[in-house]
Design a protein around this motif. Structure first.
Motif: not given
Length: 129
Positions: A76, A81-83, A86
């Motif tokens: 990710r 993905d910049d969640d 994470l």
């Protein structure tokens, strides 16, 4: 063979893994290689990187589920993905690796000390042999 893809034998040689081990990681879903029409496995550099990561995790005692979790995180993050969760999950793995490495260093020190103790014991006994 498609560009950039290699067969399982080359992967095994490059990583120092057995064919059986690589197939096992495929069976449990940690790596999913492409297949030729004849059913031969073809591995990309991404697949090889995943297997290399798994190889590093295995001797540290990480479970298959933990391996799966870390691979998901790295996939990710690699996809952009910049969640924010994470990064915190990745930091948990960093701490776990550091703790396990510390434990291994302690075990290595004890093993060296034990080896030295045995050597001293042998040296004391040798004059009588």
């Amino acid at each position: 063979m498609p560009d950039g893809l290699v067969q399982i034998g080359e992967v095994a040689e490059r990583l120092g893994l057995s064919l059986r081990t690589i197939r096992h990681y495929e069976e449990v879903g940690l790596v999913v290689p492409e297949r030729t029409p004849g059913g031969f496995r073809l591995y990309s550099e991404t697949d090889i990187g995943r297997l290399a990561l798994i190889k590093r995790m295995k001797p540290l005692g990480f479970s298959l589920e933990e391996m799966r979790d870390l691979l998901e995180i790295t996939d990710r993050l690699g996809a952009g993905d910049d969640d924010p969760t994470l990064i915190s999950r990745l930091q948990m793995f960093e701490r776990a690796v550091a703790e396990r490495a510390d434990k291994l260093r302690e075990q290595l020190a004890m093993a060296r000390e034990f080896g030295e103790q045995l050597r001293r014991q042998r040296m004391r006994a040798e004059p009588f042999a």
